[in-house]
Design a protein around this motif. Sequence first.
Motif, PDB file in Angstrom:
ATOM      1  N   SER A  54       2.252 -16.457 -65.706  1.00 22.99           N
ATOM      2  CA  SER A  54       1.885 -16.179 -64.319  1.00 22.99           C
ATOM      3  C   SER A  54       1.401 -17.461 -63.659  1.00 22.99           C
ATOM      4  O   SER A  54       1.172 -18.471 -64.324  1.00 22.99           O
ATOM      5  CB  SER A  54       0.795 -15.103 -64.259  1.00 22.99           C
ATOM      6  OG  SER A  54       0.620 -14.663 -62.924  1.00 22.99           O
ATOM      7  N   ARG A  55       1.231 -17.382 -62.369  1.00 24.07           N
ATOM      8  CA  ARG A  55       0.658 -18.495 -61.620  1.00 24.07           C
ATOM      9  C   ARG A  55      -0.856 -18.317 -61.557  1.00 24.07           C
ATOM     10  O   ARG A  55      -1.334 -17.215 -61.276  1.00 24.07           O
ATOM     11  CB  ARG A  55       1.227 -18.538 -60.207  1.00 24.07           C
ATOM     12  CG  ARG A  55       2.705 -18.864 -60.165  1.00 24.07           C
ATOM     13  CD  ARG A  55       3.228 -18.797 -58.734  1.00 24.07           C
ATOM     14  NE  ARG A  55       4.649 -19.020 -58.686  1.00 24.07           N
ATOM     15  CZ  ARG A  55       5.227 -20.154 -58.313  1.00 24.07           C
ATOM     16  NH1 ARG A  55       4.473 -21.177 -57.938  1.00 24.07           N
ATOM     17  NH2 ARG A  55       6.528 -20.279 -58.309  1.00 24.07           N
ATOM     18  N   PRO A  56      -1.622 -19.364 -61.769  1.00 24.43           N
ATOM     19  CA  PRO A  56      -3.083 -19.253 -61.685  1.00 24.43           C
ATOM     20  C   PRO A  56      -3.583 -18.835 -60.303  1.00 24.43           C
ATOM     21  O   PRO A  56      -4.704 -18.350 -60.182  1.00 24.43           O
ATOM     22  CB  PRO A  56      -3.567 -20.669 -62.037  1.00 24.43           C
ATOM     23  CG  PRO A  56      -2.457 -21.272 -62.827  1.00 24.43           C
ATOM     24  CD  PRO A  56      -1.193 -20.673 -62.262  1.00 24.43           C
ATOM     25  N   THR A  57      -2.751 -19.000 -59.281  1.00 26.08           N
ATOM     26  CA  THR A  57      -3.156 -18.639 -57.920  1.00 26.08           C
ATOM     27  C   THR A  57      -3.012 -17.159 -57.617  1.00 26.08           C
ATOM     28  O   THR A  57      -3.472 -16.700 -56.567  1.00 26.08           O
ATOM     29  CB  THR A  57      -2.328 -19.429 -56.899  1.00 26.08           C
ATOM     30  OG1 THR A  57      -0.933 -19.169 -57.130  1.00 26.08           O
ATOM     31  CG2 THR A  57      -2.596 -20.924 -57.020  1.00 26.08           C
ATOM     32  N   ARG A  58      -2.395 -16.393 -58.485  1.00 26.13           N
ATOM     33  CA  ARG A  58      -2.204 -14.964 -58.243  1.00 26.13           C
ATOM     34  C   ARG A  58      -3.516 -14.213 -58.437  1.00 26.13           C
ATOM     35  O   ARG A  58      -4.366 -14.599 -59.233  1.00 26.13           O
ATOM     36  CB  ARG A  58      -1.123 -14.380 -59.159  1.00 26.13           C
ATOM     37  CG  ARG A  58       0.245 -14.995 -58.959  1.00 26.13           C
ATOM     38  CD  ARG A  58       0.725 -14.826 -57.525  1.00 26.13           C
ATOM     39  NE  ARG A  58       2.092 -15.275 -57.363  1.00 26.13           N
ATOM     40  CZ  ARG A  58       2.485 -16.219 -56.523  1.00 26.13           C
ATOM     41  NH1 ARG A  58       1.605 -16.828 -55.754  1.00 26.13           N
ATOM     42  NH2 ARG A  58       3.752 -16.559 -56.442  1.00 26.13           N
ATOM     43  N   ARG A  59      -3.636 -13.110 -57.726  1.00 24.92           N
ATOM     44  CA  ARG A  59      -4.902 -12.364 -57.745  1.00 24.92           C
ATOM     45  C   ARG A  59      -5.309 -11.939 -59.155  1.00 24.92           C
ATOM     46  O   ARG A  59      -6.475 -12.075 -59.537  1.00 24.92           O
ATOM     47  CB  ARG A  59      -4.790 -11.155 -56.809  1.00 24.92           C
ATOM     48  CG  ARG A  59      -6.081 -10.387 -56.671  1.00 24.92           C
ATOM     49  CD  ARG A  59      -5.960  -9.354 -55.586  1.00 24.92           C
ATOM     50  NE  ARG A  59      -7.141  -8.503 -55.539  1.00 24.92           N
ATOM     51  CZ  ARG A  59      -7.302  -7.536 -54.665  1.00 24.92           C
ATOM     52  NH1 ARG A  59      -6.384  -7.301 -53.748  1.00 24.92           N
ATOM     53  NH2 ARG A  59      -8.395  -6.807 -54.700  1.00 24.92           N
ATOM     54  N   ALA A 121      10.224 -23.807 -71.688  1.00 24.87           N
ATOM     55  CA  ALA A 121       9.813 -25.096 -72.261  1.00 24.87           C
ATOM     56  C   ALA A 121       8.311 -25.253 -72.079  1.00 24.87           C
ATOM     57  O   ALA A 121       7.735 -24.726 -71.115  1.00 24.87           O
ATOM     58  CB  ALA A 121      10.547 -26.240 -71.561  1.00 24.87           C
ATOM     59  N   GLU A 122       7.681 -25.975 -72.976  1.00 20.07           N
ATOM     60  CA  GLU A 122       6.238 -26.182 -72.873  1.00 20.07           C
ATOM     61  C   GLU A 122       5.870 -26.827 -71.532  1.00 20.07           C
ATOM     62  O   GLU A 122       4.854 -26.494 -70.927  1.00 20.07           O
ATOM     63  CB  GLU A 122       5.738 -27.036 -74.042  1.00 20.07           C
ATOM     64  CG  GLU A 122       4.241 -27.097 -74.119  1.00 20.07           C
ATOM     65  CD  GLU A 122       3.729 -27.715 -75.405  1.00 20.07           C
ATOM     66  OE1 GLU A 122       2.650 -28.342 -75.346  1.00 20.07           O
ATOM     67  OE2 GLU A 122       4.381 -27.566 -76.452  1.00 20.07           O
ATOM     68  N   GLY A 123       6.708 -27.707 -71.038  1.00 18.89           N
ATOM     69  CA  GLY A 123       6.458 -28.352 -69.757  1.00 18.89           C
ATOM     70  C   GLY A 123       6.513 -27.408 -68.567  1.00 18.89           C
ATOM     71  O   GLY A 123       6.083 -27.763 -67.471  1.00 18.89           O
ATOM     72  N   SER A 124       7.035 -26.200 -68.776  1.00 20.21           N
ATOM     73  CA  SER A 124       7.098 -25.198 -67.701  1.00 20.21           C
ATOM     74  C   SER A 124       5.795 -24.436 -67.535  1.00 20.21           C
ATOM     75  O   SER A 124       5.645 -23.673 -66.581  1.00 20.21           O
ATOM     76  CB  SER A 124       8.222 -24.195 -67.981  1.00 20.21           C
ATOM     77  OG  SER A 124       9.465 -24.851 -68.008  1.00 20.21           O
ATOM     78  N   VAL A 125       4.861 -24.628 -68.492  1.00 21.07           N
ATOM     79  CA  VAL A 125       3.583 -23.901 -68.435  1.00 21.07           C
ATOM     80  C   VAL A 125       2.388 -24.834 -68.654  1.00 21.07           C
ATOM     81  O   VAL A 125       1.288 -24.383 -68.962  1.00 21.07           O
ATOM     82  CB  VAL A 125       3.546 -22.725 -69.448  1.00 21.07           C
ATOM     83  CG1 VAL A 125       4.565 -21.658 -69.074  1.00 21.07           C
ATOM     84  CG2 VAL A 125       3.768 -23.218 -70.878  1.00 21.07           C
ATOM     85  N   THR A 126       2.619 -26.134 -68.508  1.00 23.59           N
ATOM     86  CA  THR A 126       1.545 -27.122 -68.674  1.00 23.59           C
ATOM     87  C   THR A 126       1.665 -28.179 -67.579  1.00 23.59           C
ATOM     88  O   THR A 126       2.642 -28.203 -66.823  1.00 23.59           O
ATOM     89  CB  THR A 126       1.627 -27.818 -70.053  1.00 23.59           C
ATOM     90  OG1 THR A 126       2.890 -28.478 -70.175  1.00 23.59           O
ATOM     91  CG2 THR A 126       1.438 -26.843 -71.199  1.00 23.59           C
ATOM     92  N   GLY A 127       0.694 -29.061 -67.527  1.00 28.95           N
ATOM     93  CA  GLY A 127       0.742 -30.189 -66.598  1.00 28.95           C
ATOM     94  C   GLY A 127       0.813 -29.742 -65.147  1.00 28.95           C
ATOM     95  O   GLY A 127       0.052 -28.871 -64.718  1.00 28.95           O
ATOM     96  N   ALA A 128       1.754 -30.305 -64.397  1.00 34.61           N
ATOM     97  CA  ALA A 128       1.895 -30.013 -62.966  1.00 34.61           C
ATOM     98  C   ALA A 128       2.718 -28.751 -62.696  1.00 34.61           C
ATOM     99  O   ALA A 128       2.882 -28.366 -61.535  1.00 34.61           O
ATOM    100  CB  ALA A 128       2.533 -31.207 -62.264  1.00 34.61           C
ATOM    101  N   ALA A 129       3.212 -28.088 -63.738  1.00 33.10           N
ATOM    102  CA  ALA A 129       4.023 -26.866 -63.545  1.00 33.10           C
ATOM    103  C   ALA A 129       3.179 -25.783 -62.876  1.00 33.10           C
ATOM    104  O   ALA A 129       1.974 -25.697 -63.096  1.00 33.10           O
ATOM    105  CB  ALA A 129       4.549 -26.369 -64.890  1.00 33.10           C
TER     106      ALA A 129
END
Length: 154
Positions: A54-59, A121-129
């Motif tokens: 999920s996105r951290p910005t979601r409720r 991919a790990e990069g899809s859920v870390t860093g700037a993702a």
Amino acid sequence: MVTDSTSSPVAAAAGRILDANAYLTLATADAEGRPWATPVWFAVRDLREFIWVSRPTRRHSQNIGARAEVALAVFDSSAPVGEASAVYAEALAEQVPDDGVEDALAAFNAGCEASGMRPWAEGSVTGAAPHRLYRAVASHLWTLDEREDRVPVY
């Protein structure tokens, strides 16, 4: 895949329900107790750990940051009335910490691949993702019996 032929009949029934459904309904509450429910595509490990992206910005993600206690339900919404089967859980949820991403992503991707979806991919859920991995570890799990009463799995 969750189903394990060595588990109890109740646990096996819960596993079949989890295997047969792609979404769970996640119930969260904010710091003031305002409730929120949302469907999320999930993978499950050992009938205890539920993992989603999920996105951290979601409720619901923000609610988990404020209050880790969640509930979830997994069910087939197309089942005729009187033929329902469901799994319910009480759990503690969190954004997967950096040191747990590799392990949680492996479990999530196993669920993706079993469903014919591409792995993340790990990069899809870390860093700037924009997405992160979340998990809920259940403390109590139930399923329904033939009278639609909740029966504890654990």
